[in-house]
Motif scaffolding. Structure first.
Motif, PDB file in Angstrom:
ATOM      1  N   GLY A  87     -31.887  36.613  10.430  1.00  5.71           N
ATOM      2  CA  GLY A  87     -31.365  37.051  11.730  1.00  5.71           C
ATOM      3  C   GLY A  87     -32.219  36.551  12.888  1.00  5.71           C
ATOM      4  N   LEU A  88     -33.514  36.582  12.702  1.00  6.11           N
ATOM      5  CA  LEU A  88     -34.426  36.106  13.739  1.00  6.11           C
ATOM      6  C   LEU A  88     -34.282  34.594  13.930  1.00  6.11           C
ATOM      7  N   ILE A  89     -34.105  33.865  12.841  1.00  4.02           N
ATOM      8  CA  ILE A  89     -33.889  32.415  12.930  1.00  4.02           C
ATOM      9  C   ILE A  89     -32.625  32.127  13.735  1.00  4.02           C
ATOM     10  N   THR A  90     -31.546  32.796  13.404  1.00  5.08           N
ATOM     11  CA  THR A  90     -30.274  32.586  14.101  1.00  5.08           C
ATOM     12  C   THR A  90     -30.422  32.899  15.583  1.00  5.08           C
ATOM     13  N   GLU A  91     -31.026  34.026  15.898  1.00  6.43           N
ATOM     14  CA  GLU A  91     -31.188  34.424  17.296  1.00  6.43           C
ATOM     15  C   GLU A  91     -32.110  33.462  18.042  1.00  6.43           C
ATOM     16  N   SER A  92     -33.185  33.039  17.400  1.00 10.02           N
ATOM     17  CA  SER A  92     -34.130  32.139  18.068  1.00 10.02           C
ATOM     18  C   SER A  92     -33.485  30.782  18.354  1.00 10.02           C
ATOM     19  N   GLU A  93     -32.693  30.278  17.432  1.00 12.50           N
ATOM     20  CA  GLU A  93     -32.017  29.003  17.667  1.00 12.50           C
ATOM     21  C   GLU A  93     -31.008  29.107  18.809  1.00 12.50           C
ATOM     22  N   ALA A  94     -30.325  30.232  18.898  1.00 15.74           N
ATOM     23  CA  ALA A  94     -29.369  30.436  19.993  1.00 15.74           C
ATOM     24  C   ALA A  94     -30.069  30.422  21.355  1.00 15.74           C
ATOM     25  N   LEU A  95     -31.369  30.736  21.358  1.00 14.73           N
ATOM     26  CA  LEU A  95     -32.141  30.770  22.603  1.00 14.73           C
ATOM     27  C   LEU A  95     -32.987  29.512  22.803  1.00 14.73           C
ATOM     28  N   GLY A  96     -32.811  28.514  21.931  1.00 13.03           N
ATOM     29  CA  GLY A  96     -33.464  27.233  22.140  1.00 13.03           C
ATOM     30  C   GLY A  96     -34.800  27.019  21.458  1.00 13.03           C
ATOM     31  N   PRO A 137     -30.604  44.681  18.029  1.00 17.91           N
ATOM     32  CA  PRO A 137     -31.795  44.490  18.866  1.00 17.91           C
ATOM     33  C   PRO A 137     -32.761  45.671  18.778  1.00 17.91           C
ATOM     34  N   LEU A 138     -34.055  45.373  18.833  1.00 15.01           N
ATOM     35  CA  LEU A 138     -35.089  46.394  18.866  1.00 15.01           C
ATOM     36  C   LEU A 138     -35.155  46.961  20.290  1.00 15.01           C
ATOM     37  N   LEU A 139     -35.128  48.269  20.393  1.00  7.90           N
ATOM     38  CA  LEU A 139     -35.175  48.955  21.683  1.00  7.90           C
ATOM     39  C   LEU A 139     -36.497  49.709  21.824  1.00  7.90           C
ATOM     40  N   ILE A 162     -42.285  38.321  22.650  1.00  3.90           N
ATOM     41  CA  ILE A 162     -41.210  37.772  23.471  1.00  3.90           C
ATOM     42  C   ILE A 162     -40.122  38.828  23.606  1.00  3.90           C
ATOM     43  N   LYS A 163     -39.611  38.986  24.811  1.00  5.35           N
ATOM     44  CA  LYS A 163     -38.636  40.059  25.087  1.00  5.35           C
ATOM     45  C   LYS A 163     -37.321  39.859  24.321  1.00  5.35           C
ATOM     46  N   ASP A 164     -36.890  38.594  24.192  1.00  4.03           N
ATOM     47  CA  ASP A 164     -35.719  38.309  23.352  1.00  4.03           C
ATOM     48  C   ASP A 164     -36.207  38.186  21.916  1.00  4.03           C
ATOM     49  N   CYS A 165     -35.306  38.076  21.006  1.00  5.70           N
ATOM     50  CA  CYS A 165     -35.671  37.873  19.594  1.00  5.70           C
ATOM     51  C   CYS A 165     -36.518  39.007  19.038  1.00  5.70           C
ATOM     52  N   ARG A 166     -36.091  40.208  19.293  1.00  6.34           N
ATOM     53  CA  ARG A 166     -36.689  41.411  18.694  1.00  6.34           C
ATOM     54  C   ARG A 166     -35.550  42.136  18.005  1.00  6.34           C
ATOM     55  N   ILE A 167     -35.636  42.249  16.689  1.00  4.01           N
ATOM     56  CA  ILE A 167     -34.553  42.896  15.962  1.00  4.01           C
ATOM     57  C   ILE A 167     -35.093  43.933  14.984  1.00  4.01           C
ATOM     58  N   VAL A 168     -34.227  44.868  14.637  1.00  4.96           N
ATOM     59  CA  VAL A 168     -34.540  45.845  13.594  1.00  4.96           C
ATOM     60  C   VAL A 168     -33.439  45.809  12.547  1.00  4.96           C
ATOM     61  N   TYR A 180     -38.463  45.460  10.946  1.00  6.90           N
ATOM     62  CA  TYR A 180     -38.271  44.765  12.222  1.00  6.90           C
ATOM     63  C   TYR A 180     -38.843  43.359  12.134  1.00  6.90           C
ATOM     64  N   ALA A 181     -38.374  42.506  13.045  1.00  2.00           N
ATOM     65  CA  ALA A 181     -38.870  41.136  13.157  1.00  2.00           C
ATOM     66  C   ALA A 181     -38.912  40.767  14.634  1.00  2.00           C
ATOM     67  N   VAL A 182     -39.982  40.080  15.016  1.00  7.02           N
ATOM     68  CA  VAL A 182     -40.190  39.715  16.422  1.00  7.02           C
ATOM     69  C   VAL A 182     -40.834  38.337  16.509  1.00  7.02           C
ATOM     70  N   LEU A 183     -40.805  37.776  17.702  1.00 12.02           N
ATOM     71  CA  LEU A 183     -41.476  36.517  17.983  1.00 12.02           C
ATOM     72  C   LEU A 183     -42.575  36.726  19.016  1.00 12.02           C
ATOM     73  N   SER A 184     -43.610  35.895  18.921  1.00  7.30           N
ATOM     74  CA  SER A 184     -44.694  35.857  19.907  1.00  7.30           C
ATOM     75  C   SER A 184     -44.859  34.413  20.358  1.00  7.30           C
ATOM     76  N   GLU A 185     -45.256  34.242  21.605  1.00  9.35           N
ATOM     77  CA  GLU A 185     -45.541  32.898  22.102  1.00  9.35           C
ATOM     78  C   GLU A 185     -46.755  32.326  21.386  1.00  9.35           C
ATOM     79  N   VAL A 186     -46.722  31.026  21.118  1.00  8.47           N
ATOM     80  CA  VAL A 186     -47.904  30.368  20.562  1.00  8.47           C
ATOM     81  C   VAL A 186     -48.761  29.784  21.675  1.00  8.47           C
ATOM     82  N   SER A 187     -48.165  29.590  22.856  1.00  9.35           N
ATOM     83  CA  SER A 187     -48.886  29.041  23.996  1.00  9.35           C
ATOM     84  C   SER A 187     -48.107  29.344  25.268  1.00  9.35           C
TER      85      SER A 187
END
Length: 162
Positions: A100-109, A7-9, A46-52, A62-69
């Motif tokens: 890794g981001l794909i795996t984590e994002s799927e685990a979170l729905g 996880p990215l800290l 997004i607070k989850d799905c932040r990795i290094v 690093y890889a992260v997600l942002s909301e689209v809406s």
């Protein structure tokens, strides 16, 4: 060379912001022109799905997600950002991070991941395609950077699990 993903800290911000600055300097990674401070960057992602990715305990990408809406109906859709230090490009770090981001994002729905990539950035387009993204279309002259209009390839990946 072992790549460790974690996880990215907040304490990673000094190196993450440097890697982001390297991406900005390419002129093909983002329309942003300056690195924001931590609070602005933190709010945009997004607070989850932040990795290094680390090699020998040094953050190299690093890889992260942002909301689209903000709308509830899009809660499972997010935009992907992947950045790798210029010293470590071409060493499968981007693929490791994106998988890794794909795996984590799927685990979170999350059921759909999107990416808007400069049409000239073939390395990134090919990375995303390799990780299951497909080109949905090309957004012509979607943004202007330093007086030049740029097209973006719009890609998406639909989860097979959700």
């Amino acid at each position: 060379m072992e790549i460790v993903v974690r996880p990215l800290l907040k304490t990673d911000w000094a190196i993450v912001s440097k890697i982001y600055a390297e991406g900005i300097a390419t002129g093909l990674a983002t329309f942003e022109t300056v690195v924001p401070d931590w609070s602005v960057w933190d709010e945009k992602h997004i607070k989850d799905c932040r990795i290094v990715a680390e090699i020998n305990k040094v953050v190299v990408g690093y890889a992260v997600l942002s909301e689209v809406s903000k709308r509830e109906v899009y809660r499972g859709v997010a935009e992907v950002s992947v950045y790798v230090s210029e010293l470590y490009r071409g060493k499968n770090i981007g693929e490791t991070l994106l998988q890794g981001l794909i795996t984590e994002s799927e685990a979170l729905g999350y059921w759909t991941l999107q990416a808007g990539i400069f049409s000239e950035n073939l390395t990134s387009i090919n990375l995303h395609k390799k990780c299951g993204f497909r080109i949905v279309g090309i957004r012509e002259k979607i943004g202007k950077l330093k007086g030049k209009w740029y097209d973006n390839h719009f890609l998406e990946r639909r989860s097979k699990l959700i």
